[in-house]
Design a protein around this motif. Sequence first.
Motif, PDB file in Angstrom:
ATOM      1  N   LEU A   1      -2.172  11.092  -1.973  1.00  0.00           N
ATOM      2  CA  LEU A   1      -1.935  11.719  -3.274  1.00  0.00           C
ATOM      3  C   LEU A   1      -2.254  13.208  -3.254  1.00  0.00           C
ATOM      4  O   LEU A   1      -1.904  13.929  -4.174  1.00  0.00           O
ATOM      5  CB  LEU A   1      -2.748  11.003  -4.366  1.00  0.00           C
ATOM      6  CG  LEU A   1      -2.299   9.566  -4.648  1.00  0.00           C
ATOM      7  CD1 LEU A   1      -3.358   8.802  -5.437  1.00  0.00           C
ATOM      8  CD2 LEU A   1      -0.973   9.530  -5.401  1.00  0.00           C
TER       9      LEU A   1
ATOM     10  N   ASN B   1       4.169   4.418 -12.746  1.00  0.00           N
ATOM     11  CA  ASN B   1       4.646   4.109 -11.392  1.00  0.00           C
ATOM     12  C   ASN B   1       6.092   3.608 -11.406  1.00  0.00           C
ATOM     13  O   ASN B   1       6.891   3.986 -10.544  1.00  0.00           O
ATOM     14  CB  ASN B   1       3.736   3.075 -10.707  1.00  0.00           C
ATOM     15  CG  ASN B   1       2.408   3.686 -10.274  1.00  0.00           C
ATOM     16  OD1 ASN B   1       2.261   4.905 -10.224  1.00  0.00           O
ATOM     17  ND2 ASN B   1       1.442   2.838  -9.964  1.00  0.00           N
TER      18      ASN B   1
ATOM     19  N   ALA C   1       2.320  10.498  -7.180  1.00  0.00           N
ATOM     20  CA  ALA C   1       2.611   9.068  -6.984  1.00  0.00           C
ATOM     21  C   ALA C   1       4.105   8.795  -7.186  1.00  0.00           C
ATOM     22  O   ALA C   1       4.709   8.007  -6.432  1.00  0.00           O
ATOM     23  CB  ALA C   1       1.782   8.221  -7.942  1.00  0.00           C
TER      24      ALA C   1
ATOM     25  N   PRO D   1       3.698  -0.844  -5.720  1.00  0.00           N
ATOM     26  CA  PRO D   1       2.436  -0.194  -6.056  1.00  0.00           C
ATOM     27  C   PRO D   1       1.522  -1.120  -6.847  1.00  0.00           C
ATOM     28  O   PRO D   1       1.967  -1.802  -7.764  1.00  0.00           O
ATOM     29  CB  PRO D   1       2.877   0.996  -6.922  1.00  0.00           C
ATOM     30  CG  PRO D   1       4.200   0.592  -7.500  1.00  0.00           C
ATOM     31  CD  PRO D   1       4.855  -0.266  -6.452  1.00  0.00           C
ATOM     32  N   LYS D   2       0.256  -1.112  -6.461  1.00  0.00           N
ATOM     33  CA  LYS D   2      -0.752  -1.895  -7.182  1.00  0.00           C
ATOM     34  C   LYS D   2      -1.443  -1.010  -8.215  1.00  0.00           C
ATOM     35  O   LYS D   2      -1.848   0.112  -7.902  1.00  0.00           O
ATOM     36  CB  LYS D   2      -1.784  -2.435  -6.201  1.00  0.00           C
ATOM     37  CG  LYS D   2      -2.998  -3.121  -6.845  1.00  0.00           C
ATOM     38  CD  LYS D   2      -4.202  -2.205  -7.032  1.00  0.00           C
ATOM     39  CE  LYS D   2      -5.336  -2.890  -7.772  1.00  0.00           C
ATOM     40  NZ  LYS D   2      -6.432  -1.965  -8.128  1.00  0.00           N
ATOM     41  N   SER D   3      -1.580  -1.509  -9.405  1.00  0.00           N
ATOM     42  CA  SER D   3      -2.465  -0.844 -10.356  1.00  0.00           C
ATOM     43  C   SER D   3      -2.891  -1.850 -11.413  1.00  0.00           C
ATOM     44  O   SER D   3      -2.138  -2.774 -11.752  1.00  0.00           O
ATOM     45  CB  SER D   3      -1.780   0.351 -11.021  1.00  0.00           C
ATOM     46  OG  SER D   3      -2.687   0.932 -11.947  1.00  0.00           O
ATOM     47  N   VAL D   4      -4.103  -1.658 -11.925  1.00  0.00           N
ATOM     48  CA  VAL D   4      -4.542  -2.431 -13.083  1.00  0.00           C
ATOM     49  C   VAL D   4      -4.735  -1.514 -14.292  1.00  0.00           C
ATOM     50  O   VAL D   4      -5.271  -1.921 -15.301  1.00  0.00           O
ATOM     51  CB  VAL D   4      -5.848  -3.219 -12.778  1.00  0.00           C
ATOM     52  CG1 VAL D   4      -5.587  -4.321 -11.762  1.00  0.00           C
ATOM     53  CG2 VAL D   4      -6.962  -2.284 -12.304  1.00  0.00           C
ATOM     54  N   THR D   5      -4.296  -0.270 -14.150  1.00  0.00           N
ATOM     55  CA  THR D   5      -4.467   0.727 -15.215  1.00  0.00           C
ATOM     56  C   THR D   5      -3.151   0.891 -15.966  1.00  0.00           C
ATOM     57  O   THR D   5      -2.157   1.327 -15.363  1.00  0.00           O
ATOM     58  CB  THR D   5      -4.853   2.093 -14.586  1.00  0.00           C
ATOM     59  OG1 THR D   5      -5.882   1.874 -13.629  1.00  0.00           O
ATOM     60  CG2 THR D   5      -5.285   3.089 -15.632  1.00  0.00           C
TER      61      THR D   5
ATOM     62  N   SER E   1       0.826  -1.227   0.000  1.00  0.00           N
ATOM     63  CA  SER E   1       0.000   0.000   0.000  1.00  0.00           C
ATOM     64  C   SER E   1       0.855   1.271   0.000  1.00  0.00           C
ATOM     65  O   SER E   1       0.596   2.197   0.770  1.00  0.00           O
ATOM     66  CB  SER E   1      -0.964   0.015   1.200  1.00  0.00           C
ATOM     67  OG  SER E   1      -1.749  -1.146   1.213  1.00  0.00           O
ATOM     68  N   PRO E   2       1.864   1.349  -0.876  1.00  0.00           N
ATOM     69  CA  PRO E   2       2.768   2.506  -0.848  1.00  0.00           C
ATOM     70  C   PRO E   2       2.086   3.808  -1.242  1.00  0.00           C
ATOM     71  O   PRO E   2       2.570   4.876  -0.881  1.00  0.00           O
ATOM     72  CB  PRO E   2       3.845   2.142  -1.868  1.00  0.00           C
ATOM     73  CG  PRO E   2       3.161   1.219  -2.815  1.00  0.00           C
ATOM     74  CD  PRO E   2       2.210   0.411  -1.961  1.00  0.00           C
ATOM     75  N   LEU E   3       0.969   3.693  -1.975  1.00  0.00           N
ATOM     76  CA  LEU E   3       0.249   4.910  -2.381  1.00  0.00           C
ATOM     77  C   LEU E   3      -0.938   5.183  -1.467  1.00  0.00           C
ATOM     78  O   LEU E   3      -1.717   6.104  -1.707  1.00  0.00           O
ATOM     79  CB  LEU E   3      -0.238   4.769  -3.835  1.00  0.00           C
ATOM     80  CG  LEU E   3       0.853   4.581  -4.881  1.00  0.00           C
ATOM     81  CD1 LEU E   3       0.256   4.236  -6.240  1.00  0.00           C
ATOM     82  CD2 LEU E   3       1.720   5.843  -4.972  1.00  0.00           C
ATOM     83  N   GLY E   4      -1.073   4.360  -0.423  1.00  0.00           N
ATOM     84  CA  GLY E   4      -2.191   4.579   0.501  1.00  0.00           C
ATOM     85  C   GLY E   4      -3.458   3.867   0.074  1.00  0.00           C
ATOM     86  O   GLY E   4      -4.532   4.183   0.567  1.00  0.00           O
ATOM     87  N   SER E   5      -3.320   2.927  -0.872  1.00  0.00           N
ATOM     88  CA  SER E   5      -4.433   2.090  -1.316  1.00  0.00           C
ATOM     89  C   SER E   5      -5.564   2.913  -1.948  1.00  0.00           C
ATOM     90  O   SER E   5      -5.389   4.095  -2.259  1.00  0.00           O
ATOM     91  CB  SER E   5      -4.928   1.240  -0.149  1.00  0.00           C
ATOM     92  OG  SER E   5      -5.547   0.079  -0.617  1.00  0.00           O
ATOM     93  N   THR E   6      -6.709   2.280  -2.088  1.00  0.00           N
ATOM     94  CA  THR E   6      -7.812   2.926  -2.826  1.00  0.00           C
ATOM     95  C   THR E   6      -8.338   4.168  -2.089  1.00  0.00           C
ATOM     96  O   THR E   6      -8.500   4.152  -0.882  1.00  0.00           O
ATOM     97  CB  THR E   6      -8.957   1.906  -2.992  1.00  0.00           C
ATOM     98  OG1 THR E   6      -8.379   0.694  -3.460  1.00  0.00           O
ATOM     99  CG2 THR E   6      -9.989   2.382  -3.984  1.00  0.00           C
TER     100      THR E   6
ATOM    101  N   ARG F   1      -0.942   3.985 -15.426  1.00  0.00           N
ATOM    102  CA  ARG F   1      -0.374   4.077 -14.068  1.00  0.00           C
ATOM    103  C   ARG F   1       0.684   3.017 -13.822  1.00  0.00           C
ATOM    104  O   ARG F   1       1.701   3.280 -13.161  1.00  0.00           O
ATOM    105  CB  ARG F   1      -1.490   3.920 -13.039  1.00  0.00           C
ATOM    106  CG  ARG F   1      -2.431   5.104 -12.986  1.00  0.00           C
ATOM    107  CD  ARG F   1      -3.597   4.745 -12.114  1.00  0.00           C
ATOM    108  NE  ARG F   1      -4.428   5.879 -11.798  1.00  0.00           N
ATOM    109  CZ  ARG F   1      -5.576   5.784 -11.149  1.00  0.00           C
ATOM    110  NH1 ARG F   1      -6.016   4.597 -10.752  1.00  0.00           N
ATOM    111  NH2 ARG F   1      -6.294   6.851 -10.885  1.00  0.00           N
TER     112      ARG F   1
END
Length: 310
Positions: free
Chosen positions: A218, A262, A235, A251-255, A208-213, A258
Motif C-alpha cells: 500500500l 475495494n 488499494a 480482497p479480505k476486509s472486515v471494515t 492476499s491481493p493487498l499483501g495481507s495484514t 474498505r
Amino acid sequence: LAPTIKLNNGIEIPVVGLGTWQSKPEEVEAAVEYALKEAGYRHIDCAWGYGNEKQVGEGIRRSGVPRSEIFVTSKIWATRLHDVESALDESLNNLGLDYLDLYLVHWPIHLNPDGNHPNFPTLPNGHRDVVHDWPLRETWKQLEAMVKKGKVRAIGVSNCSERVLETEILPYASIPPAVDQVELHLYNPQHKFLAYLKSKGIVPQAYSPLGSTGSPLLKDEVAVGIAEKHGLAVADVLLGWQVANGVVTLPKSVTPARIKSNLEGAIAASKKLTPEDIEKLNGVAASGKQLRLIQPPWGVDLGFDNWPVK
Ligand code: A2P
C-alpha cells in the motif's frame, strides 16, 4: 455489482470477491452481510480451514440476497483429501447451503488426518504430518463426482503450481479445474504462471491481493504515483490492476468502508488504468520487489518458482 467472467464450464464468476481468511468469526458475519446487502458483492470466498464457515453462512443468510445471485466458494482442507463428500457436506452444513458454486482443493498436499495438528499445523520439521504418497488424482475423481451429483457447480484448485497441474491433475481430469487460487499481488505477480494458466483455460484467483495484514504494497511508490494521478486509493490500483489482467481478486476486509471501496475502487481502477500504468505495475516485482507472504512448511516441494529456499 462486479462484472463477471466465464469459467471453462460456462459459469460466470464475479471478478471481485470478499476474502474471509483471517476474518475473526465474530467479525465475519457482519462483514459478509454488509458486503452482500450494502456493498454489492455477489462473490464470497471461504474455506473450512479458516474456521469461520458457520459465521460466513449466517452473514449470507442475514443479507437476504437470494442464494442464486451469490457465488460461494469453499475449499477442502488438506486432512480430508481422501474423504471429499463428507468434507463437502460439513462445509455445506456449516454454511447452511445445499450447493457450492466452486469447491477447491485448498493445498495439493495430504496432511495426515491422525496427525497431532490443529487446522493450521506448525510442523517443526516441515514434513512430519505429510502423507507423501497420496494420489491427488483420487481427490480430483471424488470432486468430479460432486459436480455430477449437483453439490458443486464448478471445481478447482488452490496453491497448485504448473508442475502439480501438469503431473497430478490435468492428465487425469475429465473435468478440468476451473480456477487456481494462488498468492498474487504487486510483489508476487507470477506473470509466466498466469500465461500458463490462461493457455489451459484456468482462471487465476488472487489471494492476499493487498499483501495481507501490515502490507508494504500500500506504500509502493509506483502504485502510490498511479493512484494519485487518477485520484484513486492505492488499494483500488492494486485490485484494479489484477482485474485488468484477467485475475479474479479476493480482497479480505472486515471494515465496512474498505469492503465497499475495494469493490467499487477495483472496478473503477480497472477501467481508468492506462496500458502504460498496467505495464509499470507489471514490472514492479521485476525491479527487485519480490515478496511471498504465505509459506507454510509443506509448500516447499510444490514447485513454485519463487518459493523461498528450504
Ligand atoms: P481489515 O480487514 O481490518 O479492513 P489481503 O486481502 O491482501 O489479505 O489484505 C487484507 C488486509 O488488508 C487486512 O488487514 C485488511 O484489514 C486490510 N485492508 C483491506 N482493504 C483495505 C484497504 N482498502 N486499505 C487498507 N487496508 C485494507
